[in-house]
Motif scaffolding. Structure first.
Motif, PDB file in Angstrom:
ATOM      1  N   ARG A 189      -2.763   1.636  -8.216  1.00 54.70           N
ATOM      2  CA  ARG A 189      -3.891   0.862  -7.657  1.00 54.70           C
ATOM      3  C   ARG A 189      -3.794   0.661  -6.143  1.00 54.70           C
ATOM      4  O   ARG A 189      -4.225  -0.372  -5.618  1.00 54.70           O
ATOM      5  CB  ARG A 189      -4.002  -0.492  -8.360  1.00 54.70           C
ATOM      6  CG  ARG A 189      -4.314  -0.394  -9.837  1.00 54.70           C
ATOM      7  CD  ARG A 189      -4.195  -1.735 -10.520  1.00 54.70           C
ATOM      8  NE  ARG A 189      -2.788  -2.167 -10.602  1.00 54.70           N
ATOM      9  CZ  ARG A 189      -2.387  -3.303 -11.139  1.00 54.70           C
ATOM     10  NH1 ARG A 189      -3.279  -4.166 -11.626  1.00 54.70           N
ATOM     11  NH2 ARG A 189      -1.098  -3.618 -11.173  1.00 54.70           N
ATOM     12  N   ASN A 190      -3.244   1.620  -5.429  1.00 57.51           N
ATOM     13  CA  ASN A 190      -3.274   1.560  -3.970  1.00 57.51           C
ATOM     14  C   ASN A 190      -4.614   2.089  -3.483  1.00 57.51           C
ATOM     15  O   ASN A 190      -5.265   2.895  -4.154  1.00 57.51           O
ATOM     16  CB  ASN A 190      -2.120   2.387  -3.399  1.00 57.51           C
ATOM     17  CG  ASN A 190      -0.774   1.898  -3.896  1.00 57.51           C
ATOM     18  OD1 ASN A 190      -0.264   0.886  -3.444  1.00 57.51           O
ATOM     19  ND2 ASN A 190      -0.195   2.616  -4.862  1.00 57.51           N
ATOM     20  N   ARG A 191      -5.026   1.671  -2.266  1.00 54.73           N
ATOM     21  CA  ARG A 191      -6.362   2.016  -1.795  1.00 54.73           C
ATOM     22  C   ARG A 191      -6.344   2.487  -0.339  1.00 54.73           C
ATOM     23  O   ARG A 191      -5.554   2.015   0.479  1.00 54.73           O
ATOM     24  CB  ARG A 191      -7.313   0.815  -1.887  1.00 54.73           C
ATOM     25  CG  ARG A 191      -7.462   0.210  -3.249  1.00 54.73           C
ATOM     26  CD  ARG A 191      -8.506  -0.895  -3.242  1.00 54.73           C
ATOM     27  NE  ARG A 191      -9.838  -0.363  -3.058  1.00 54.73           N
ATOM     28  CZ  ARG A 191     -10.647  -0.020  -4.062  1.00 54.73           C
ATOM     29  NH1 ARG A 191     -10.247  -0.144  -5.311  1.00 54.73           N
ATOM     30  NH2 ARG A 191     -11.849   0.452  -3.814  1.00 54.73           N
TER      31      ARG A 191
ATOM     32  N   GLY B  42      -5.013   7.643  -1.129  1.00 51.86           N
ATOM     33  CA  GLY B  42      -4.903   6.297  -1.684  1.00 51.86           C
ATOM     34  C   GLY B  42      -3.464   5.890  -1.932  1.00 51.86           C
ATOM     35  O   GLY B  42      -3.058   4.778  -1.634  1.00 51.86           O
ATOM     36  N   ALA B  43      -2.655   6.823  -2.490  1.00 56.30           N
ATOM     37  CA  ALA B  43      -1.242   6.554  -2.710  1.00 56.30           C
ATOM     38  C   ALA B  43      -0.384   7.078  -1.570  1.00 56.30           C
ATOM     39  O   ALA B  43       0.524   6.404  -1.105  1.00 56.30           O
ATOM     40  CB  ALA B  43      -0.783   7.190  -4.026  1.00 56.30           C
TER      41      ALA B  43
ATOM     42  N   ASN C 221      -5.255   4.994  -8.279  1.00 53.04           N
ATOM     43  CA  ASN C 221      -5.360   4.904  -6.821  1.00 53.04           C
ATOM     44  C   ASN C 221      -6.754   5.355  -6.375  1.00 53.04           C
ATOM     45  O   ASN C 221      -7.388   6.189  -7.022  1.00 53.04           O
ATOM     46  CB  ASN C 221      -4.287   5.774  -6.175  1.00 53.04           C
ATOM     47  CG  ASN C 221      -2.892   5.350  -6.598  1.00 53.04           C
ATOM     48  OD1 ASN C 221      -2.389   4.331  -6.157  1.00 53.04           O
ATOM     49  ND2 ASN C 221      -2.263   6.126  -7.490  1.00 53.04           N
TER      50      ASN C 221
ATOM     51  N   ASN D 154      -7.101   8.503 -11.111  1.00 46.65           N
ATOM     52  CA  ASN D 154      -7.274   8.314  -9.675  1.00 46.65           C
ATOM     53  C   ASN D 154      -8.696   8.698  -9.298  1.00 46.65           C
ATOM     54  O   ASN D 154      -9.290   9.599  -9.891  1.00 46.65           O
ATOM     55  CB  ASN D 154      -6.258   9.163  -8.919  1.00 46.65           C
ATOM     56  CG  ASN D 154      -4.830   8.808  -9.295  1.00 46.65           C
ATOM     57  OD1 ASN D 154      -4.326   7.762  -8.920  1.00 46.65           O
ATOM     58  ND2 ASN D 154      -4.175   9.679 -10.061  1.00 46.65           N
TER      59      ASN D 154
END
Length: 378
Positions: free
Chosen positions: A209-211, A221-222, A241, A266
């Motif tokens: 869940r990185n953005r 995102g990651a 992500n 993703n």
């Protein structure tokens, strides 16, 4: 030799730091007293030093307490006013930070921690809610700083680039059993950015869940890799992500090597999985499931590079699994598709890619991934 080891262990001291009843109330005061080999033992408290904590090149261990679940309960808090930790005096792996929660740091680069020509060890730490106005909200490594990280979690850090970690100028950390969760990079690299000849080695790490979705030309995102950076990933997972380009990974130049990695759910405007420009990708036994994008190539989108897939699996990537331009090359399960010209009609076109993908139960298109552009970036 035994006598030398015994002498070293006997001479090492444990220096305690806590609000009351210990040898010191300040971590920096304890560092000034410490000698190489000493352990600075913290209590289950919140430590607000009011300035950065710097071991000054000493081979010491700063160790915190953990709760019953094994989570650190010794908190180093920057209070949103200063960087929490730094190593800028050539520290080696012998300088160790263990069982610490590093939070609330703020700086231009490296809100939680800043390393320059230094390679300390971090073990069992949580790096959370730190901010880099420029780069590296959680940790910033530059000038060949290659720390060793084991069981470190990066949670909710933010920066313009490299929300969790930013590696620069030949910095190549090793990460084992680390987690990047809900970090954000406004321009590139929500979880991690590798900029200029950085080759981190990641084993059993997870990016969740990185953005990086605030810049039309940004991405990763990651993870974001550029300028001959060559990450090596083994048994890593990328889940949920989000980015404008390259929901999981966006790579420009260099070589990305992955083995036994998983890419699931993703999302990006262009390529939910791995997007590349003029880069080599070697993926072995990797799986790509339910990644999505607005344009074709939800698992891989490649321009002017090479893609080597060995025993990889694809399932439910929408709208299609792979997109590549006419100058990209493709190799699947050790069967080289020379220039992609499978139907031997003298050129590489959509018919060739469809023939290749049908052989493996996939779909792909050859639309030009013109959204993949080199970034001067942060």
């Amino acid at each position: 030799m035994f006598a030398a080891v015994l002498a070293t262990s006997v001479s090492a001291e444990v220096i305690t730091v806590c609000a009351s009843g210990c040898q010191h109330t300040s971590i920096n005061a304890a560092i000034r007293e410490a000698e190489s080999g000493d352990v600075i033992q913290l209590a289950a408290e919140i430590y607000r030093e009011g300035s950065v904590i710097d071991p000054g090149g000493k081979s010491i261990t700063i160790r915190g307490e953990v709760d019953e679940a094994g989570d650190p309960v010794s908190i180093l808090d920057g209070a949103g006013t200063h960087r929490v930790l730094q190593c800028v005096s050539g520290e080696s792996k012998a300088t160790t930070f263990e069982n610490l929660l590093i939070r609330g740091g703020r700086a231009t680069n490296g809100g939680g921690m800043f390393n320059q020509q230094s390679s300390p060890t971090l073990r069992g730490c949580v790096v959370t809610k730190n901010a880099g106005v420029g780069r590296g909200g959680g940790i910033y490594n530059q000038k060949a700083s290659s720390p060793a990280l084991v069981r470190v979690r990066f949670v909710g850090n933010r920066a313009s680039s490299g929300g969790g970690m930013y590696n620069f100028e030949g910095s190549s950390p090793s990460l084992v059993d680390c987690v990047f969760d809900r970090n954000a990079g406004a321009l590139v690299g929500g979880g991690m950015t590798n900029w200029t000849e950085c080759s981190p080695i990641l084993t059993r790490c997870r990016f969740i869940r990185n953005r990086c979705d605030q810049s039309p030309g940004g991405g990763g995102g990651a993870m974001y890799n550029i300028y001959l950076s060559n990450p090596r990933l083994t048994d890593c997972g990328f889940t949920g992500n989000v980015a404008t380009n390259g929901g999981a990974i966006y790579t420009i130049g260099g070589t990305l090597i992955m083995a036994d990695c998983r890419f699931e759910e993703n999302v990006a405007g262009v390529c939910g999985g791995v997007q590349t420009l003029e880069a080599e990708v070697v993926a072995t036994r990797c799986t790509f499931s339910k990644n999505s994008s607005e344009e074709p190539g939800a698992a891989f989108r490649t321009k002017d590079g090479s893609l080597v897939l060995t025993e990889c699996g694809f399932d439910g990537n929408v709208p299609t699994a792979i997109a590549m331009n006419i100058d990209a090359t493709l190799q699947i399960t050790n069967e080289t598709l020379l220039n992609g010209d499978l139907d031997r009609d003298g050129d590489f076109d959509e018919a060739d890619v469809r023939l290749a993908m049908a052989k493996f139960g996939l779909e792909a298109v050859t639309s030009e991934p013109d959204s993949v552009t080199d970034q001067d970036g942060p």
